[in-house]
Design an enzyme around this catalytic site. Structure first.
Site: not given
Ligand code: XLS
Ligand code: CA
Ligand code: CA
Length: 405
Positions: A67, A64, A196, A260
């Site tokens: 980060d 992000h 996501e 992820d």
């Molecule tokens: C949070 C999410 C976040 C996303 C990116 O739960 O997993 O980390 O992957 O913003």
């Molecule tokens: Ca994530």
């Molecule tokens: Ca997560």
């Protein structure tokens, strides 16, 4: 294997998170010999991250905006200047290493301005801040050669419908996605935009609840050509689905994008973001991924060490276990496909659709009348046959544990 296992390091968990939770302070030292909140620290994280990835042979990272640099509390121009400075440094330090960004994203959930959402905020000023951050995030994706740009709808949802105009909020989120798509294509971003899905946390209800919901949303707003799914294992289980289910929904809708790679704890109702160690789950995930022809993105370890696992060695071990778990999952998934018993069972189970009235139903030439006439002519109870679930679970166990690899 390398092609199917494009592993990525998540900047936020690995280089930023110290184990702070609402009951206690951090337990892990992520200062990397610099003062947190400074650009020196931002650069020290780049150095540490590259060293970490090189030692493990990891080729990709995800971040992000917040980060990789400290956000300026008032001036987004200054934050953007820092983002340019750090990504120049990142490009310089990764030159010749083969390490690059898998995807970038903007943190549109931590800053207090996003308390009511970003694209779904009630405030047009907040919407514009979200747009500004997404704009910069997409520019960074282009600059770093990232394959994707992620929208995780962290606070895109609601706490109570009593104060919420759901239609306006969802229309606005779509508008933000549209603007991002148009700007991205204008500046030469050829990769994928990803949604996501996650059902809840931090909001009580999030609009991208699961893959099916997100795909329906994208289609409603005509965004399905540019957006795909970034499926997180832990979010799948929070939505009451398996990781495999979310991947299958993405695959059958031609929306499989990136993953992820983590796992949750089924006894806990929140997002624990653990490193994957469950081979059964990674086998079934890789089974879906292989059958869908592979991932366009990769496997981002959006995972953090448990709070008491607080040494640098623990960070290495966690990634090694995660990578090994996916590698074994890939081997076993390929073995399941090669074994063929599951595929042939499924094919046989639906064989009635290959000829006669079944074929006509599939081809769209059957009518309600022709189906009714078929049923009337049967004069016998229709028997769909046994689903043989236990046998199939045995096949999976047999491939997982009885054969050598
Ligand atoms: C949070 C999410 C976040 C996303 C990116 O739960 O997993 O980390 O992957 O913003
Ligand atoms: Ca994530
Ligand atoms: Ca997560």
């Amino acid at each position: 294997m390398e092609e199917n296992l494009r592993f990525a390091m998540a900047w936020w968990h690995n280089l930023c998170a110290t184990g702070v939770d609402m009951f206690g302070a951090g337990t892990a030292d992520k200062t990397f010999h610099a003062e947190p909140g400074t650009m020196e620290h931002a650069k020290a994280k780049v150095d540490a991250g590259i060293e970490f990835m090189q030692k493990l042979g990891i080729k990709y990272y995800c971040f992000h905006d917040a980060d990789i640099v400290p956000e300026d509390p008032v001036d987004i121009n200054e934050t953007n200047r820092r983002l340019e400075e750090i990504t120049d440094y990142l490009l310089e330090q990764t030159k010749g290493t083969g390490i690059k960004a898998l995807w970038t994203t903007a943190n549109m959930f931590s800053n207090p301005r996003f308390m009511n959402g970003a694209g779904s905020s009630n405030s047009a000023d907040v919407f514009c801040f979200a747009a500004a951050q997404a704009k910069k995030g997409i520019e960074l994706a282009v600059k770093l050669g990232a394959q994707g740009y992620v929208f995780w709808g962290g606070r895109e949802g609601y706490e109570t419908l009593l104060n919420t105009d759901m239609k306006l909020e969802q229309d606005n989120v779509a508008q933000l996605f549209r603007m991002a798509r148009d700007y991205g294509r204008k500046i030469g971003f050829t990769g994928d935009f990803y949604i996501e899905p996650k059902p809840k946390e931090p909001m009580k209800h999030q609009y991208d609840f699961d893959a099916a919901t997100a795909i329906g949303f994208l289609r409603k707003y005509g965004l399905d050509k540019d957006f795909r799914m970034n499926i997180e294992a832990n979010h799948a289980t929070l939505a009451g689905h398996t990781f495999q289910h979310e991947l299958r929904v993405s695959a059958v809708n031609d929306m499989m994008g990136s993953v992820d790679a983590n796992q949750g704890d089924l006894l806990l109702g929140w997002d624990t973001d653990q490193f994957p160690s469950n081979v059964y789950d990674t086998t079934m995930a890789m089974y879906e991924i292989l059958k869908a022809g592979g991932l366009r993105g990769g496997l981002n370890f959006d995972a953090k060490n448990r709070r008491p696992s607080n040494t640098p060695e623990d960070m290495f071990v966690a990634f090694i276990v995660g990578m090994d778990t996916f590698a074994l999952g890939l081997i076993k998934a390929a073995a399941l496909i090669e074994d063929g018993r599951i595929d042939s069972f499924v094919k046989e189970r639906y064989a009635s659709y290959e000829t006669g009235i079944g074929k006509e139903i599939r081809e769209g030439t059957a009518t309600l009348e022709s189906c009714a006439a078929h049923a009337a002519a049967l004069k016998a109870p229709a028997d769909p046959g046994s689903g043989q679930q236990e046998y199939l679970e045995g096949v999976v166990n047999n491939v997982l544990f009885a054969s050598s690899c």
